[in-house]
Design an enzyme around this catalytic site. Structure first.
Site, PDB file in Angstrom:
ATOM      1  N   SER A 115      -3.390   3.974  -0.575  1.00  0.00           N
ATOM      2  CA  SER A 115      -3.245   3.748   0.758  1.00  0.00           C
ATOM      3  C   SER A 115      -1.891   3.107   0.724  1.00  0.00           C
ATOM      4  CB  SER A 115      -4.228   2.752   1.391  1.00  0.00           C
ATOM      5  OG  SER A 115      -4.129   1.598   0.593  1.00  0.00           O
TER       6      SER A 115
ATOM      7  N   HIS B 210      -7.349   8.668   2.796  1.00  0.00           N
ATOM      8  CA  HIS B 210      -6.190   9.392   3.099  1.00  0.00           C
ATOM      9  C   HIS B 210      -5.964  10.753   2.709  1.00  0.00           C
ATOM     10  CE1 HIS B 210      -4.671   5.327   4.528  1.00  0.00           C
ATOM     11  NE2 HIS B 210      -5.563   4.931   3.480  1.00  0.00           N
TER      12      HIS B 210
ATOM     13  N   LYS C 231      -8.373   8.199  10.607  1.00  0.00           N
ATOM     14  CA  LYS C 231      -6.975   8.858  10.159  1.00  0.00           C
ATOM     15  C   LYS C 231      -6.938  10.028  10.475  1.00  0.00           C
ATOM     16  CE  LYS C 231      -7.134   4.915   6.720  1.00  0.00           C
ATOM     17  NZ  LYS C 231      -8.284   4.330   7.185  1.00  0.00           N
TER      18      LYS C 231
HETATM   19  C1  LIG Z   1      -8.338   3.770   1.078  1.00  0.00           C
HETATM   20  C2  LIG Z   1      -9.188   3.028   2.246  1.00  0.00           C
HETATM   21  N1  LIG Z   1     -10.503   2.849   2.356  1.00  0.00           N
HETATM   22  C3  LIG Z   1     -11.107   2.404   3.253  1.00  0.00           C
HETATM   23  C4  LIG Z   1     -10.165   1.900   4.585  1.00  0.00           C
HETATM   24  C5  LIG Z   1     -10.936   1.277   5.604  1.00  0.00           C
HETATM   25  O1  LIG Z   1     -11.220   2.476   6.522  1.00  0.00           O
HETATM   26  P1  LIG Z   1     -11.544   1.837   8.201  1.00  0.00           P
HETATM   27  O2  LIG Z   1     -10.242   1.704   8.605  1.00  0.00           O
HETATM   28  O3  LIG Z   1     -12.292   2.994   8.551  1.00  0.00           O
HETATM   29  O4  LIG Z   1     -12.405   0.575   7.830  1.00  0.00           O
HETATM   30  C6  LIG Z   1      -8.934   1.965   4.445  1.00  0.00           C
HETATM   31  C7  LIG Z   1      -7.802   1.517   5.376  1.00  0.00           C
HETATM   32  O5  LIG Z   1      -8.010   1.793   6.558  1.00  0.00           O
HETATM   33  C8  LIG Z   1      -8.255   2.646   3.401  1.00  0.00           C
HETATM   34  O6  LIG Z   1      -6.956   2.722   3.296  1.00  0.00           O
END
Ligand SMILES: Cc1ncc(COP(=O)(O)O)c(C=O)c1O
Length: 390
Positions: free
Chosen positions: A181, A209, A241
């Site tokens: 990320s 992502h 996203k």
């Molecule tokens: C790699 C990754 N996994 C999980 C999440 C968490 O997802 P959510 O925003 O739906 O809680 C994020 C960021 O938001 C992320 O970058």
């Protein structure tokens, strides 16, 4: 000695200030898919995760509105009580079909999905092996599970294999982000899957992502690498996203989904995703599937930016994805640059430790298919202006 809470909070605030770690929220009102009102200014947003520009798509909004008008706002209960709705079921079925997985279960967020996976598949006697740059939710999931957590150097398959060989008697789970990320680079999934095969470890990929952004038809990094459900038994994706809605899913075998539904505390003990959000997710997914041009445009914008930024001497990372970090020497420099760009009409957020490792402060520049070439060219001009003197 016991401290007063306000004394303790003051000290914590002073430490954040001293380390340039103070973070503040700003209420940003969208103008369109890429511009936001920030007070009385309009800024072009280069820091979101709305990679395909779907969060404001009329079909996505209409799906949510129609669902709200014909039902309730909240689900009113957890999924296992009375909160599971036809909208959830329809989205799960379409995701499973699209991703060629037997079954899918939705979660209210990616954070909750990742907590669920680690904590319901492993326990104290087991081992979790993770890339050192895995997302915070994956680290917290591992902590919650009580399993032994062994981390390996970023993207280093040989190091991952060594950690797998240290796993004890219990089960071993190898966990990685698909696209990282904060760095935008892609995990070496085929090699990691091979290492898991040799070690008998179970592999989890969090493709938050990559889902919608990359791979055939937007199926993500696992499909790019041609890996099956057998090789990647646990696939996590998010809907907030590229899909333009909110929430997340875990895809895998029917048995995996049954297990999560029955055992995952972050599924069982929380109110189900609002049905309108699931309906918006389904509408977003249909656009993800149909609109190859959005991925194509993202690739073009990303290429244009990389070429321009590299020519100016900015420190880039080896990322070919819409996440393009510009490394700065220090957190102070990242903050100054973000401010200088804001003054020129761009919203690019400074990312500092502890979100990234010490010394890894950066501007995390991201692209959306809703950006135009002109937006990127103007951003490059602004970066040129403030490179030496932010
Ligand atoms: C790699 C990754 N996994 C999980 C999440 C968490 O997802 P959510 O925003 O739906 O809680 C994020 C960021 O938001 C992320 O970058």
């Amino acid at each position: 000695m016991v401290q007063r809470l306000d004394t303790w909070l003051d000290q914590a605030a002073q430490q954040r200030e001293a380390g340039s770690r103070v973070r503040r929220r700003r209420p940003l009102k969208p103008v369109d898919a890429v511009r936001v009102h920030d007070g009385d200014r309009v800024l072009v947003n280069f820091s979101g995760n709305d990679y395909l520009g779907l969060s404001g798509h009329p079909e996505v909004a209409a799906a949510a509105v129609n669902t709200l008008q014909s039902g309730t706002c909240g689900a009113g209960a957890s999924a296992l009580v009375t909160g599971y709705r036809p909208e959830h079921q329809a989205l799960e079925a379409r995701l499973a079909q699209f991703l060629e997985r037997e079954s899918v279960v939705l979660f209210s967020s990616g954070f909750l999905a990742n907590l669920a996976v680690a904590s319901s598949l492993t326990a104290r006697r087991d081992t979790i092996v993770q890339d050192r740059l895995c997302h915070a939710s994956l680290i917290d999931g591992a902590r919650l599970s009580g399993a032994r957590l062994l981390r390996y150097a970023h993207l280093d398959t040989a190091a991952a294999g060594r950690q797998l060989s240290r796993a004890g008697e219990g089960n071993a789970l190898l966990v990685t982000d698909g696209i990282f990320s904060m760095d935008g680079d892609v995990a070496p999934l085929a090699d990691l899957a091979r290492a898991c095969g040799q070690a008998g470890a179970w592999m989890v990929v969090d493709d938050a992502h990559g889902f919608g952004v990359t791979g055939p038809g937007g199926r993500g990094v696992v499909a790019s690498a041609g890996l099956s459900q057998e090789e990647i038994p646990v696939l996590v994706g998010t809907l907030g996203k590229a899909c333009g809605s909110a929430g997340a899913f875990v895809a895998g075998s029917r048995a995996l989904v049954e297990h999560l539904v029955n055992e995952a505390r972050s599924y069982i003990y929380t109110t189900a995703m609002p049905p309108a959000v699931a309906a918006a997710g389904l509408a977003g997914l249909e656009r993800v599937i149909a609109d190859d041009w959005r991925r194509e445009k993202l690739r073009e914008l990303t290429g244009l930016f990389r070429e321009g930024a590299a020519a100016m001497g900015w420190r880039l990372l080896p990322s070919q994805t819409p996440i393009q970090p510009l490394l700065t020497e220090t957190s102070e420099m990242a903050l100054r640059l973000a401010e200088a760009l804001r003054a020129r009409g761009f919203l690019v957020v400074a990312i500092r430790p502890p979100t990234v490792p010490e010394g890894g402060a950066r501007l995390r520049v991201t692209f959306s298919a809703a950006h135009e070439t002109g937006h990127v060219e103007k951003l490059l001009e602004a970066l040129e202006e403030c490179r030496d003197n932010p």
